[in-house]
Design a protein around this motif. Structure first.
Motif, PDB file in Angstrom:
ATOM      1  N   PRO A  14       0.683  -1.190  -0.160  1.00  0.00           N
ATOM      2  CA  PRO A  14       0.060  -0.293   0.340  1.00  0.00           C
ATOM      3  C   PRO A  14       0.689   1.118   0.089  1.00  0.00           C
ATOM      4  O   PRO A  14       0.849   2.476  -0.229  1.00  0.00           O
ATOM      5  CB  PRO A  14      -0.565  -0.011   0.856  1.00  0.00           C
ATOM      6  CG  PRO A  14      -1.517  -1.318   0.890  1.00  0.00           C
ATOM      7  CD  PRO A  14       0.483  -2.061   1.029  1.00  0.00           C
ATOM      8  N   ASP A  15       1.722   1.475   0.636  1.00  0.00           N
ATOM      9  CA  ASP A  15       2.942   2.565   1.144  1.00  0.00           C
ATOM     10  C   ASP A  15       3.185   2.991  -0.670  1.00  0.00           C
ATOM     11  O   ASP A  15       3.061   3.655  -1.245  1.00  0.00           O
ATOM     12  CB  ASP A  15       3.729   1.773   1.287  1.00  0.00           C
ATOM     13  CG  ASP A  15       4.738   0.670   1.360  1.00  0.00           C
ATOM     14  OD1 ASP A  15       4.482  -0.330   1.124  1.00  0.00           O
ATOM     15  OD2 ASP A  15       5.771   0.393   1.616  1.00  0.00           O
ATOM     16  N   TRP A  16       3.918   1.410  -1.727  1.00  0.00           N
ATOM     17  CA  TRP A  16       3.685   2.015  -3.082  1.00  0.00           C
ATOM     18  C   TRP A  16       2.924   2.932  -3.721  1.00  0.00           C
ATOM     19  O   TRP A  16       2.974   3.305  -4.667  1.00  0.00           O
ATOM     20  CB  TRP A  16       4.686   0.549  -3.916  1.00  0.00           C
ATOM     21  CG  TRP A  16       6.244   0.307  -3.007  1.00  0.00           C
ATOM     22  CD1 TRP A  16       7.288   0.703  -2.213  1.00  0.00           C
ATOM     23  CD2 TRP A  16       6.594  -1.085  -3.074  1.00  0.00           C
ATOM     24  NE1 TRP A  16       7.596   0.198  -2.362  1.00  0.00           N
ATOM     25  CE2 TRP A  16       7.671  -0.939  -2.537  1.00  0.00           C
ATOM     26  CE3 TRP A  16       6.286  -1.848  -4.584  1.00  0.00           C
ATOM     27  CZ2 TRP A  16       8.878  -2.133  -2.702  1.00  0.00           C
ATOM     28  CZ3 TRP A  16       7.070  -2.728  -4.576  1.00  0.00           C
ATOM     29  CH2 TRP A  16       8.536  -2.644  -3.606  1.00  0.00           C
ATOM     30  N   ALA A  17       1.703   2.161  -3.853  1.00  0.00           N
ATOM     31  CA  ALA A  17      -0.284   2.473  -4.330  1.00  0.00           C
ATOM     32  C   ALA A  17       0.075   3.740  -4.147  1.00  0.00           C
ATOM     33  O   ALA A  17      -0.356   3.979  -4.798  1.00  0.00           O
ATOM     34  CB  ALA A  17      -0.615   1.240  -3.771  1.00  0.00           C
ATOM     35  N   LEU A  18       0.720   3.863  -2.663  1.00  0.00           N
ATOM     36  CA  LEU A  18      -0.222   5.609  -2.166  1.00  0.00           C
ATOM     37  C   LEU A  18       0.894   6.460  -3.182  1.00  0.00           C
ATOM     38  O   LEU A  18       0.393   7.012  -3.178  1.00  0.00           O
ATOM     39  CB  LEU A  18       0.466   5.339  -0.912  1.00  0.00           C
ATOM     40  CG  LEU A  18       0.102   6.907  -0.349  1.00  0.00           C
ATOM     41  CD1 LEU A  18      -1.361   7.301  -0.380  1.00  0.00           C
ATOM     42  CD2 LEU A  18       0.377   7.850   1.268  1.00  0.00           C
ATOM     43  N   PHE A  19       1.887   6.335  -3.390  1.00  0.00           N
ATOM     44  CA  PHE A  19       3.007   6.866  -4.362  1.00  0.00           C
ATOM     45  C   PHE A  19       2.057   7.239  -5.740  1.00  0.00           C
ATOM     46  O   PHE A  19       1.690   7.749  -6.038  1.00  0.00           O
ATOM     47  CB  PHE A  19       4.388   6.522  -3.692  1.00  0.00           C
ATOM     48  CG  PHE A  19       5.840   6.993  -5.385  1.00  0.00           C
ATOM     49  CD1 PHE A  19       5.844   8.261  -4.967  1.00  0.00           C
ATOM     50  CD2 PHE A  19       5.778   7.003  -6.783  1.00  0.00           C
ATOM     51  CE1 PHE A  19       6.429   9.316  -5.777  1.00  0.00           C
ATOM     52  CE2 PHE A  19       6.393   7.349  -7.272  1.00  0.00           C
ATOM     53  CZ  PHE A  19       6.989   8.499  -7.028  1.00  0.00           C
ATOM     54  N   GLU A  20       2.369   6.240  -6.545  1.00  0.00           N
ATOM     55  CA  GLU A  20       1.915   6.561  -7.236  1.00  0.00           C
ATOM     56  C   GLU A  20       0.360   6.069  -7.991  1.00  0.00           C
ATOM     57  O   GLU A  20       0.185   7.185  -9.028  1.00  0.00           O
ATOM     58  CB  GLU A  20       1.714   4.664  -7.445  1.00  0.00           C
ATOM     59  CG  GLU A  20       1.741   3.584  -9.125  1.00  0.00           C
ATOM     60  CD  GLU A  20      -0.033   3.892  -9.467  1.00  0.00           C
ATOM     61  OE1 GLU A  20      -0.762   3.518 -10.967  1.00  0.00           O
ATOM     62  OE2 GLU A  20      -0.998   4.227  -9.296  1.00  0.00           O
TER      63      GLU A  20
END
Length: 154
Positions: free
Chosen positions: A97-103
């Motif tokens: 979810p942390d990478w998805a938040l950036f994306e």
């Protein structure tokens, strides 16, 4: 862009994104924010949002003043579809979810760019994307809350 082509692309985005969305034990174990809609609501919301995007793409294609603008519209919608799928891959398949938040910032920006570009020659097509940018804003807020509520991310 014929409406059938836009609809087929949106269906592909929905199908691939849906395939990546796993609401199994990992997702169920995540602490969720109190404002999260029920899981059953996401499918109908995405269906409406993507249907409006199909109409937007078809209207913009028809209203485009020349082939260069039509090609740009096509590229912007293709980029948006890739970013839409990528968010699901990052959040659900990679469980990040942390990478998805950036994306999701790039996904949101791709919709905002479409609205700005389309506004110049196809205002109704641009307005049809407003629910999409609003829904992705909600998704981004949910994503942020999941990252904050689950300290194993970020």
């Amino acid at each position: 862009m014929p409406i059938a082509l836009a609809a087929a692309f949106a269906a592909m985005v929905a199908a691939v994104g849906g395939t990546m969305t796993d609401l199994g034990p990992w997702y169920q174990s995540l602490e969720q924010p109190s404002f999260k809609p029920p899981d059953w609501a996401f499918g109908p919301i995405w269906t409406v949002v993507l249907a409006l995007a199909v109409l937007s793409a078809a209207m913009a294609w028809r209203a485009a003043p020349n082939r260069g603008v039509r090609d740009a519209i096509l590229m912007l919608f293709l980029l948006n579809g890739v970013l839409n799928i990528l968010w699901s891959v990052l959040f659900f398949a990679f469980r990040r979810p942390d990478w998805a938040l950036f994306e999701v910032l790039f996904l949101w920006a791709s919709i905002a760019t479409l609205i700005i570009v389309l506004w110049r020659f196809a205002r109704m097509a641009a307005l049809l994307l407003v629910p999409y940018v609003l829904w992705v804003s909600v998704a981004a807020a949910l994503n942020l809350a999941v990252v904050r509520l689950n300290p194993s991310f970020g």
